[in-house]
Scaffold this active site. Structure first.
Site, short mmCIF file in Angstrom:
data_model
loop_
_atom_site.label_atom_id
_atom_site.label_comp_id
_atom_site.label_asym_id
_atom_site.label_seq_id
_atom_site.Cartn_x
_atom_site.Cartn_y
_atom_site.Cartn_z
N ALA A 63 0.87 -1.17 0.00
CA ALA A 63 0.00 0.00 0.00
C ALA A 63 0.91 1.22 0.00
O ALA A 63 2.07 1.15 0.41
CB ALA A 63 -0.89 -0.03 1.23
N GLY A 108 0.69 -4.83 0.99
CA GLY A 108 -0.50 -4.94 0.14
C GLY A 108 -0.24 -5.72 -1.15
O GLY A 108 -1.18 -6.24 -1.76
N GLU A 111 -0.61 -9.22 -0.20
CA GLU A 111 -2.04 -9.40 0.10
C GLU A 111 -2.86 -9.51 -1.19
O GLU A 111 -3.80 -10.30 -1.28
CB GLU A 111 -2.52 -8.23 0.97
CG GLU A 111 -1.91 -8.34 2.38
CD GLU A 111 -2.09 -7.08 3.21
OE1 GLU A 111 -1.85 -5.97 2.69
OE2 GLU A 111 -2.45 -7.21 4.39
N GLU A 131 4.73 -4.64 7.66
CA GLU A 131 3.96 -3.54 8.26
C GLU A 131 4.34 -3.19 9.69
O GLU A 131 4.30 -2.01 10.07
CB GLU A 131 2.45 -3.86 8.20
CG GLU A 131 1.82 -3.74 6.83
CD GLU A 131 1.93 -5.01 6.00
OE1 GLU A 131 2.68 -5.92 6.38
OE2 GLU A 131 1.24 -5.09 4.97
N1 CAA Z 1 4.54 3.16 -1.03
C1 CAA Z 1 4.91 4.31 -1.64
N2 CAA Z 1 6.01 4.43 -2.40
C2 CAA Z 1 6.78 3.34 -2.53
C3 CAA Z 1 6.47 2.13 -1.91
C4 CAA Z 1 5.29 2.06 -1.14
N3 CAA Z 1 4.87 0.93 -0.53
N4 CAA Z 1 7.44 1.23 -2.21
C5 CAA Z 1 8.32 1.88 -2.98
N5 CAA Z 1 7.93 3.15 -3.18
C6 CAA Z 1 8.61 4.19 -3.97
C7 CAA Z 1 9.82 4.74 -3.23
O1 CAA Z 1 9.42 5.73 -2.30
C8 CAA Z 1 10.63 5.30 -4.37
O2 CAA Z 1 10.07 6.52 -4.76
P1 CAA Z 1 11.05 7.77 -5.10
O3 CAA Z 1 11.85 7.30 -6.29
O4 CAA Z 1 10.11 8.87 -5.43
O5 CAA Z 1 11.88 7.99 -3.91
C9 CAA Z 1 10.35 4.31 -5.50
O6 CAA Z 1 9.15 3.60 -5.15
C10 CAA Z 1 11.45 3.28 -5.64
O7 CAA Z 1 11.64 2.66 -4.39
P2 CAA Z 1 13.08 2.52 -3.69
O8 CAA Z 1 13.97 3.64 -4.11
O9 CAA Z 1 12.86 2.34 -2.24
O10 CAA Z 1 13.59 1.18 -4.39
P3 CAA Z 1 14.60 0.11 -3.78
O11 CAA Z 1 14.93 -0.83 -4.88
O12 CAA Z 1 15.73 0.78 -3.08
O13 CAA Z 1 13.75 -0.68 -2.65
C11 CAA Z 1 11.82 -1.79 -1.79
C12 CAA Z 1 12.65 -1.44 -3.04
C13 CAA Z 1 12.63 -2.76 -0.90
C14 CAA Z 1 10.56 -2.49 -2.25
C15 CAA Z 1 11.49 -0.52 -0.99
O14 CAA Z 1 10.94 0.43 -1.89
C16 CAA Z 1 10.49 -0.72 0.10
O15 CAA Z 1 10.85 -1.24 1.14
N6 CAA Z 1 9.24 -0.32 -0.11
C17 CAA Z 1 8.22 -0.39 0.89
C18 CAA Z 1 7.74 -1.81 1.09
C19 CAA Z 1 6.71 -1.87 2.19
O16 CAA Z 1 6.99 -1.58 3.35
N7 CAA Z 1 5.48 -2.28 1.86
C20 CAA Z 1 4.39 -2.38 2.79
C21 CAA Z 1 3.60 -1.12 2.81
S1 CAA Z 1 2.42 -1.07 4.11
C22 CAA Z 1 1.10 -1.94 3.53
O17 CAA Z 1 1.09 -2.50 2.47
C23 CAA Z 1 -0.06 -1.94 4.48
C24 CAA Z 1 -1.18 -2.83 4.11
O18 CAA Z 1 -1.15 -4.01 4.34
C25 CAA Z 1 -2.36 -2.28 3.52
#
Ligand code: CAA
Length: 264
Positions: A63, A108, A111, A131
């Site tokens: 998400a 998400g 999920e 999360e």
């Molecule tokens: N939400 C918003 N933006 C996201 C995102 C997310 N979940 N995941 C990645 N992005 C964005 C980053 O902010 C980045 O944007 P910018 O270029 O504008 O800075 C872009 O995507 C590329 O990401 P990274 O630079 O971080 O890429 P990376 O290769 O270094 O890392 C990754 C990849 C390990 C997937 C890392 O992006 C990451 O950890 N993302 C978050 C993963 C996460 O925590 N997901 C769970 C979200 S909470 C949820 O989903 C709740 C629910 O159950 C409903």
């Protein structure tokens, strides 16, 4: 649509989450488009769906954290409800849905994959429910489906520790059915979808309903679902045609697979 692509290849629909700048993260707009594209699937011609992410790095990275970061308690609950409604729409969609997980399937993203009937993935796929590291719980069904698909103990360990894991681990715990090199993933997903699409569609849909509905019930009640929902196939032309075809070709039963089934 800005964030979803939808294409139909013969009788297989392919939905691509297309928000590469955010690794296909699910914000309110993406969720609304995903819901709308499902509503628009032509159930008379399409027999199976594939859901994947654009690019070769991410299925769905979760998400949208930026959107969630400013939500109040009430808005957070509403966001979970909205996301869960879309996941449930995928899970209960009348047609089989295959997740072709082409990279990150986090939060998400995992999920969404778990809401699909079948998951296959590329070798670079990474799964997880990170999360608790963000101060929240999985909110699009992760606390429920991961425990059901793998096991409560394995799900709890991954969720409590916010540990991501790779494709080989996902295969070992039964989260995915198969792992392929990235360049083969969509071909394999399409092969699987077309094999499903070649079967009697009313029967396939009934199987999905029997399995899904039955899993929520005690065995006696679940068996009753099979008798009622499954038994209703005897009222279909496919059943008449499929069995007559078997009897005609009984010298070579494999030929039964070549019958041209009518759609539901
Ligand atoms: N939400 C918003 N933006 C996201 C995102 C997310 N979940 N995941 C990645 N992005 C964005 C980053 O902010 C980045 O944007 P910018 O270029 O504008 O800075 C872009 O995507 C590329 O990401 P990274 O630079 O971080 O890429 P990376 O290769 O270094 O890392 C990754 C990849 C390990 C997937 C890392 O992006 C990451 O950890 N993302 C978050 C993963 C996460 O925590 N997901 C769970 C979200 S909470 C949820 O989903 C709740 C629910 O159950 C409903």
């Amino acid at each position: 649509m800005a964030f979803i692509k939808y294409e139909v290849n013969e009788n297989v629909g392919v939905i691509t989450i297309d928000r590469p700048k955010a690794l296909n993260a699910l914000n309110t707009d993406v969720l609304a488009e995903l819901s709308a594209v499902l509503d628009g699937v032509d159930l008379d011609t399409v027999r199976a769906l594939i859901i994947t992410g654009s690019g070769d790095k991410s299925f769905v990275a979760g998400a949208d954290i930026a959107e969630m970061s400013t939500k109040t308690l009430e808005e957070g609950v509403a966001f979970y409800r909205a996301g869960n409604a879309v996941m449930r729409k995928v899970e209960t969609f009348p047609l089989p849905v295959i997740a072709a997980v082409n990279g990150f399937a986090l939060g998400g993203g995992n999920e969404l994959a778990m809401s699909c009937d079948i998951r296959i993935c590329s070798e670079n796929a990474v799964f997880g429910q990170p999360e608790v590291g963000l101060g929240i719980t999985p909110g699009f069904g992760g606390t429920q489906r991961l425990a059901r698909i793998v096991s409560p103990g394995i799900a709890k360990q991954f969720i409590y520790t916010a540990t991501n894991f790779k494709a080989d681990k996902a295969l070992a715990i039964g989260l995915v059915n198969a792992v392929y090199p990235q360049e083969q993933l969509m071909d394999e997903a399409m092969k699987l979808a077309k094999k499903i699409a070649a079967q009697a569609p009313i029967a396939v849909r009934a199987c999905k309903k029997c399995i899904n509905d039955g899993l929520d019930k005690a065995m006696d009640d679940a068996i009753e679902v099979e008798c009622v929902v499954g038994g209703a196939c005897f009222g279909s032309e496919d059943q008449k045609e499929g069995m007559a075809n078997f009897l005609r070709k009984k010298d070579d039963p494999l030929k039964v697979k070549q019958v041209a089934f009518k759609n539901a």
